[in-house]
Design an enzyme around this catalytic site. Structure first.
Site, short mmCIF file in Angstrom:
data_model
loop_
_atom_site.label_atom_id
_atom_site.label_comp_id
_atom_site.label_asym_id
_atom_site.label_seq_id
_atom_site.Cartn_x
_atom_site.Cartn_y
_atom_site.Cartn_z
N CYS A 59 84.02 23.40 30.99
CA CYS A 59 83.99 25.12 31.01
C CYS A 59 83.04 25.77 29.90
O CYS A 59 82.22 26.70 30.12
CB CYS A 59 85.71 25.64 30.54
SG CYS A 59 86.75 25.14 31.80
N CYS A 104 88.75 23.11 27.53
CA CYS A 104 87.85 22.51 28.69
C CYS A 104 86.64 22.21 28.24
O CYS A 104 85.81 23.25 28.21
CB CYS A 104 88.12 23.37 29.94
SG CYS A 104 86.78 22.91 31.30
#
Length: 141
Positions: A67, A64
Site C-alpha cells: 500500500c 501494508c
C-alpha cells in the site's frame, strides 16, 4: 541559547488566521485537491458515491507494505489528470464497515467508481503503465 531564541521566534510568528486576514494564507484549497482521506461513511457517501466526477478509491492500511508503494504512485498519476478524476483514500482499520460493504478482502484494493457504481477494480500492486491504463479507462480517454 540559540535553540531558545529560535523557539521564541517560531512561537511569535503570526497565526494562520492573522495571515489569512492579510491575504497570505498557506496551504491548498480543499476544492482543488484531487486526493482526500475519507473521514466516515457520510463523507464517503457525499464525496465518492455522489461525486459528479469519477473516483478512484484506494483501500489501504498503515501496516501494508505494498500500500505504501501503490498509494503515492496512484496519487501522482491522479494529480497529473488535473481534476478529471478524484482519489479517495480509505484506511480499512478505521473504516471496516466500508471495507466490508465493498467486499475488500485484501489490501491494497482499488475501486474505480462512476456515478456511485463500481465499474472496475484491482487488488495488489501495479506498475505505472498499468495504473495509467486503469485511469484512462475510467475517464474514457
Amino acid at each position: 541559547m540559540a535553540q531558545r531564541l529560535a523557539l521564541h521566534r517560531l512561537l511569535s510568528l503570526p497565526t494562520r488566521g492573522s495571515l489569512a486576514s492579510h491575504g497570505r494564507a498557506f496551504g491548498t484549497s480543499a476544492g482543488r485537491r484531487s486526493t482526500f482521506n475519507v473521514q466516515d461513511g457520510s463523507d464517503f457517501q457525499d464525496r465518492v458515491v455522489n461525486s459528479p466526477k469519477p473516483v478512484v478509491v484506494d483501500f489501504h492500511a498503515q501496516w501494508c507494505g505494498p500500500c505504501k508503494i501503490l498509494g503515492p504512485r496512484l496519487e501522482k498519476l491522479v494529480s497529473k489528470l488535473e481534476g478529471k478524476v478524484l482519489m479517495a483514500k480509505v484506511d480499512i482499520d478505521d473504516h471496516t464497515d466500508l471495507a466490508i460493504e465493498y467486499e475488500v478482502s485484501a489490501v491494497p484494493t482499488v475501486l474505480a467508481m462512476k456515478n456511485g457504481d463500481v465499474v472496475d477494480k484491482f487488488v495488489g500492486i501495479k506498475d505505472e503503465d498499468q495504473l495509467e491504463a486503469f485511469l484512462k479507462k475510467l475517464i474514457g480517454a
